[in-house]
Structures are given as C-alpha cells and as structure tokens.
Write a protein that holds these residues in place. Structure first.
Motif, PDB file in Angstrom:
ATOM      1  N   ASP A  62      43.368  12.673 -41.664  1.00  0.00           N
ATOM      2  CA  ASP A  62      43.086  12.350 -43.067  1.00  0.00           C
ATOM      3  C   ASP A  62      42.480  10.962 -43.265  1.00  0.00           C
ATOM      4  O   ASP A  62      42.349  10.485 -44.386  1.00  0.00           O
ATOM      5  CB  ASP A  62      44.335  12.521 -43.929  1.00  0.00           C
ATOM      6  N   THR A  63      42.071  10.321 -42.166  1.00  0.00           N
ATOM      7  CA  THR A  63      41.425   9.013 -42.254  1.00  0.00           C
ATOM      8  C   THR A  63      40.080   9.139 -42.966  1.00  0.00           C
ATOM      9  O   THR A  63      39.263   9.994 -42.619  1.00  0.00           O
ATOM     10  CB  THR A  63      41.212   8.419 -40.842  1.00  0.00           C
ATOM     11  N   ILE A  64      39.850   8.291 -43.964  1.00  0.00           N
ATOM     12  CA  ILE A  64      38.578   8.277 -44.692  1.00  0.00           C
ATOM     13  C   ILE A  64      37.534   7.571 -43.827  1.00  0.00           C
ATOM     14  O   ILE A  64      37.765   6.473 -43.316  1.00  0.00           O
ATOM     15  CB  ILE A  64      38.724   7.540 -46.047  1.00  0.00           C
ATOM     16  N   LEU A  65      36.392   8.200 -43.687  1.00  0.00           N
ATOM     17  CA  LEU A  65      35.340   7.657 -42.827  1.00  0.00           C
ATOM     18  C   LEU A  65      34.485   6.623 -43.549  1.00  0.00           C
ATOM     19  O   LEU A  65      34.355   6.642 -44.769  1.00  0.00           O
ATOM     20  CB  LEU A  65      34.446   8.792 -42.328  1.00  0.00           C
ATOM     21  N   ARG A  66      33.897   5.736 -42.742  1.00  0.00           N
ATOM     22  CA  ARG A  66      32.961   4.733 -43.245  1.00  0.00           C
ATOM     23  C   ARG A  66      31.595   4.964 -42.588  1.00  0.00           C
ATOM     24  O   ARG A  66      31.494   5.651 -41.569  1.00  0.00           O
ATOM     25  CB  ARG A  66      33.471   3.329 -42.908  1.00  0.00           C
ATOM     26  N   GLU A  67      30.597   4.352 -43.149  1.00  0.00           N
ATOM     27  CA  GLU A  67      29.228   4.456 -42.623  1.00  0.00           C
ATOM     28  C   GLU A  67      29.201   4.170 -41.122  1.00  0.00           C
ATOM     29  O   GLU A  67      29.800   3.200 -40.648  1.00  0.00           O
ATOM     30  CB  GLU A  67      28.321   3.461 -43.370  1.00  0.00           C
ATOM     31  N   LYS A  68      28.536   5.046 -40.379  1.00  0.00           N
ATOM     32  CA  LYS A  68      28.306   4.923 -38.935  1.00  0.00           C
ATOM     33  C   LYS A  68      29.561   5.084 -38.079  1.00  0.00           C
ATOM     34  O   LYS A  68      29.554   4.754 -36.895  1.00  0.00           O
ATOM     35  CB  LYS A  68      27.586   3.618 -38.600  1.00  0.00           C
ATOM     36  N   ASP A  69      30.666   5.605 -38.632  1.00  0.00           N
ATOM     37  CA  ASP A  69      31.843   5.902 -37.809  1.00  0.00           C
ATOM     38  C   ASP A  69      31.500   7.012 -36.825  1.00  0.00           C
ATOM     39  O   ASP A  69      30.700   7.900 -37.123  1.00  0.00           O
ATOM     40  CB  ASP A  69      33.031   6.364 -38.673  1.00  0.00           C
ATOM     41  N   ARG A  70      32.103   6.950 -35.642  1.00  0.00           N
ATOM     42  CA  ARG A  70      31.954   8.012 -34.641  1.00  0.00           C
ATOM     43  C   ARG A  70      33.326   8.640 -34.439  1.00  0.00           C
ATOM     44  O   ARG A  70      34.225   8.018 -33.885  1.00  0.00           O
ATOM     45  CB  ARG A  70      31.439   7.451 -33.318  1.00  0.00           C
ATOM     46  N   VAL A  71      33.477   9.880 -34.894  1.00  0.00           N
ATOM     47  CA  VAL A  71      34.740  10.604 -34.752  1.00  0.00           C
ATOM     48  C   VAL A  71      34.760  11.258 -33.379  1.00  0.00           C
ATOM     49  O   VAL A  71      33.880  12.063 -33.050  1.00  0.00           O
ATOM     50  CB  VAL A  71      34.898  11.677 -35.856  1.00  0.00           C
ATOM     51  N   GLU A  72      35.757  10.911 -32.578  1.00  0.00           N
ATOM     52  CA  GLU A  72      35.860  11.430 -31.218  1.00  0.00           C
ATOM     53  C   GLU A  72      37.046  12.387 -31.135  1.00  0.00           C
ATOM     54  O   GLU A  72      38.138  12.063 -31.588  1.00  0.00           O
ATOM     55  CB  GLU A  72      36.071  10.271 -30.237  1.00  0.00           C
ATOM     56  N   ILE A  73      36.811  13.549 -30.571  1.00  0.00           N
ATOM     57  CA  ILE A  73      37.876  14.533 -30.362  1.00  0.00           C
ATOM     58  C   ILE A  73      38.257  14.447 -28.890  1.00  0.00           C
ATOM     59  O   ILE A  73      37.410  14.612 -28.007  1.00  0.00           O
ATOM     60  CB  ILE A  73      37.399  15.954 -30.710  1.00  0.00           C
TER      61      ILE A  73
END
Length: 101
Positions: A62-73
C-alpha cells in the motif's frame, strides 16, 4: 489528475522484465504491479507471499509511489545463505573476498 512515471521489475534465473508505465499520482505499489501486466506474464508471482521493494528498500503493497520509483518484486531465496556458508565451512572451502586469487 496528474500522472507519474514508475517502473515495475521482476527477474527469474533466466528472464528479466522491466516495465515503465504512467500511473495517476497517488497510485500504490500494488496498483502499479497490477496495471503493469507483469502478473499475467509471470503467473508464479504471489503478492501475498513475496516481498516487494523500491530501489532495494522493502516496502508494503500500500506504499504510495513517487515519480521515477522502481517497484521490485523479490523472489523467495532458493537456499539459505547462512546454511550455504555452514556447508562451505564444513567442506573446508575458503571464501575469497573480491574474487582475487
């Protein structure tokens, strides 16, 4: 509503995937993962079990993303690193740092 650009990444031993997408401001990590289509490409991903992070820092879905974030699984570990070290020590192998001889 304004949009931000984020990336969603996942890798197996043989394949890596990096998807860049535009999402509305306020999008959560889970929403970005779902919108990226990566779950269809890698059906083995189980977000109830696997951890995720942003630039190698563990975060919640549920973390809110910011510009240019890279979500890693992250994939689960195949071997426990402590157990691997114990086995090497038991076999008398010396671990070398930095790859030098």
């Amino acid at each position: 509503m304004s949009q931000i650009t984020v990336e969603v990444v996942y890798a197996t031993a043989s394949k890596q995937k990096l998807l860049s997408l535009k999402v509305p401001t306020g999008t959560t990590a889970q929403q970005a993962i779902e919108q990226s289509g990566i779950l269809a490409e890698f059906p083995e991903i189980d977000l109830t079990q696997q951890k995720i992070g942003i630039f190698a820092k563990a975060v919640k879905l549920d973390t809110i993303l910011r510009e240019k974030d890279r979500v890693e699984i992250y994939r689960p570990l195949i071997a426990d690193p402590k157990e691997v070290r114990r086995q090497r020590a038991a076999e008398g192998k010396v671990m070398k740092k930095g790859g030098g001889e």
